[in-house]
Motif scaffolding. Structure first.
Motif, short mmCIF file in Angstrom:
data_model
loop_
_atom_site.label_atom_id
_atom_site.label_comp_id
_atom_site.label_asym_id
_atom_site.label_seq_id
_atom_site.Cartn_x
_atom_site.Cartn_y
_atom_site.Cartn_z
N ILE A 201 0.72 -1.34 0.09
CA ILE A 201 0.10 -0.02 0.03
C ILE A 201 0.74 1.22 0.07
O ILE A 201 0.68 2.26 -0.62
N ILE A 202 2.04 1.27 0.88
CA ILE A 202 2.62 2.17 1.06
C ILE A 202 3.67 2.42 -0.50
O ILE A 202 3.77 3.72 -0.95
N ALA A 203 4.19 1.38 -0.78
CA ALA A 203 4.93 1.40 -2.02
C ALA A 203 4.06 1.86 -3.29
O ALA A 203 4.74 2.83 -4.10
N ASP A 204 3.12 1.17 -3.47
CA ASP A 204 2.18 1.63 -4.43
C ASP A 204 1.91 3.36 -4.37
O ASP A 204 1.78 4.07 -5.37
N ARG A 205 1.62 3.77 -3.24
CA ARG A 205 1.36 5.24 -3.16
C ARG A 205 2.87 6.10 -3.43
O ARG A 205 2.91 7.08 -4.25
N ILE A 206 3.94 5.52 -3.07
CA ILE A 206 5.24 6.06 -3.42
C ILE A 206 5.38 6.38 -5.17
O ILE A 206 5.73 7.24 -5.66
N ARG A 207 5.15 5.14 -5.67
CA ARG A 207 5.10 4.87 -6.92
C ARG A 207 4.25 5.88 -7.57
O ARG A 207 4.65 6.89 -8.80
N GLU A 208 2.98 6.15 -7.32
CA GLU A 208 2.28 7.31 -7.90
C GLU A 208 2.63 8.55 -7.83
O GLU A 208 2.58 9.52 -8.63
N LEU A 209 3.42 8.93 -6.62
CA LEU A 209 3.56 10.29 -6.30
C LEU A 209 4.86 10.67 -7.04
O LEU A 209 5.37 11.62 -7.56
N LEU A 210 5.75 9.46 -7.43
CA LEU A 210 6.93 9.48 -8.15
C LEU A 210 6.84 10.09 -9.55
O LEU A 210 7.53 10.94 -10.12
N VAL A 211 5.59 9.48 -10.12
CA VAL A 211 5.17 9.80 -11.43
C VAL A 211 4.48 11.06 -11.43
O VAL A 211 4.66 12.06 -12.50
N ALA A 212 3.78 11.61 -10.67
CA ALA A 212 2.81 12.62 -10.52
C ALA A 212 3.65 13.96 -10.23
O ALA A 212 3.49 14.86 -10.59
N LYS A 213 4.80 13.72 -9.13
CA LYS A 213 5.59 14.88 -8.72
C LYS A 213 6.99 14.61 -9.25
O LYS A 213 7.90 14.35 -8.18
N GLN A 214 7.41 14.97 -10.41
CA GLN A 214 8.79 14.49 -10.73
C GLN A 214 9.73 15.39 -10.32
O GLN A 214 11.04 14.83 -10.25
N THR A 218 12.85 12.60 -3.50
CA THR A 218 12.44 11.15 -2.92
C THR A 218 11.87 11.04 -1.44
O THR A 218 10.97 10.70 -1.21
N PRO A 219 12.88 11.74 -0.56
CA PRO A 219 12.47 11.79 0.92
C PRO A 219 11.09 12.58 1.18
O PRO A 219 10.33 12.08 1.81
N ASP A 220 10.81 13.56 0.37
CA ASP A 220 9.70 14.12 0.34
C ASP A 220 8.50 13.43 -0.18
O ASP A 220 7.22 13.33 0.52
N ILE A 221 8.71 12.87 -1.20
CA ILE A 221 7.74 11.78 -1.69
C ILE A 221 7.39 10.60 -0.67
O ILE A 221 6.24 10.59 -0.80
N ASN A 222 8.13 10.14 0.05
CA ASN A 222 8.24 9.18 0.95
C ASN A 222 7.14 9.60 2.13
O ASN A 222 6.50 8.85 2.63
N ASP A 223 7.92 10.81 2.53
CA ASP A 223 7.11 11.42 3.69
C ASP A 223 5.65 11.48 3.38
O ASP A 223 4.51 11.27 4.10
#
Length: 300
Positions: A201-214, A218-223
């Motif tokens: 669930i967390i990894a899937d959210r990270i993947r979505e945010l990596l694509v949406a906010k390029q 990465t630390p901010d994306i994970n937060d």
């Protein structure tokens, strides 16, 4: 307020990752020096089914049998009122065979030995081999799924979080020398599935945010991913812990090992998904470009 929460989340992620590494080291040391206290399911032993007065409880039987059978003896209900299954170690060569009937006659008016059988060491060895094989197949299947679903940097965090949860449970049982039996092993397999769900669930959210906010680091994306899934994680873990606590309180000695393993696994699975599952990809330099389509040069 949001920035303060993000900073706190990052501190929590980093702090719990260091705690997780320290606990893994302690658990491995405990496993190496003490090892697991294997139950009769794995080592072999005697299994005797008896019928006694229906008013007697598990504690009454254990109190009467402990002087004869030792502290390793286990008593579980057999489904019918007054019917119990007693498990104990095979007497060593030269020792007298325990007289279970005589021990129980001190607390019960009627004592009937329904059956008496022996679980050989060969059966125990087979269970160890089969259990290890089941755990290996589960881990390999999960590894294959993670590699298919996520980029390897993100998948590695989820996989290490799974290993962390298993090692912590095994380390606890090694340190406390609680009996490790088939129910505890079943709990470990259940923990794998539970922890994997949380990590995905967390990894899937990270993947979505990596694509949406390029352009976001990465630390901010994970937060942001942890904050977005935090309430769901807490509700899921909380309700599951309530169920496990009920098993722990009401299940008696037969389910004590299972409930203990599940309780530790759920707690460690929750924080490892947040800490290890997000911190390790950062250390491996996970970036948005790893989830962007690769441009193909079509020039001749």
């Amino acid at each position: 307020m949001v920035n303060t929460l993000k900073k706190n989340i990052r501190k929590i992620r980093y702090l719990t990752s260091y705690v997780s590494v320290a606990l893994m080291v302690i658990s491995l040391v405990a496993l190496g020096f003490k090892g697991l206290n294997m139950g009769l399911d794995f080592t072999g032993g005697m299994v005797t089914e008896v019928k006694v007065d229906s008013s007697l409880t598990n504690k009454d039987l254990l109190k009467a049998l402990s002087p004869e059978l030792g502290e390793s003896a286990g008593v579980t209900h057999s489904g019918e009122e007054g019917r119990w299954v007693i498990r104990y170690s095979i007497p060593e060569q030269g020792q007298e065979t325990p007289d279970i009937k005589a021990s129980l006659e001190t607390i019960s008016h009627n004592v009937d030995i329904v059956s008496n059988s022996m679980v050989g060491s060969q059966v125990g060895d087979d269970l160890v081999d089969q259990g290890g094989l089941a755990l290996l197949i589960s881990m390999l299947t999960i590894l294959g799924y993670l590699c298919f679903r996520f980029e390897w940097r993100l998948a590695s965090g989820s996989l290490l979080a799974l290993l962390h949860d298993v090692v912590l449970v095994l380390g606890f049982f090694a340190a406390t020398q609680m009996e490790f039996n088939l129910t505890v092993f079943a709990a470990i397999l259940a923990i794998l599935g539970y922890s994997l769900n949380d990590s995905i669930i967390i990894a899937d959210r990270i993947r979505e945010l990596l694509v949406a906010k390029q352009t976001t680091p990465t630390p901010d994306i994970n937060d942001q991913a942890v904050i977005a899934t935090f309430s769901r994680t807490m509700v899921t873990s909380g309700t599951t812990l309530i169920t496990v606590a009920a098993l722990w309180i009401m299940g008696g000695s037969a389910l004590q090992g299972f409930a203990t393993a599940m309780f530790i696994g759920i707690l460690s699975g929750t924080w490892s998904s947040i800490s290890i599952g997000t911190v390790l990809p950062e250390w491996l330099k996970l970036e948005p470009k790893h989830y962007l389509p690769v441009e193909v040069d079509t020039a001749p």
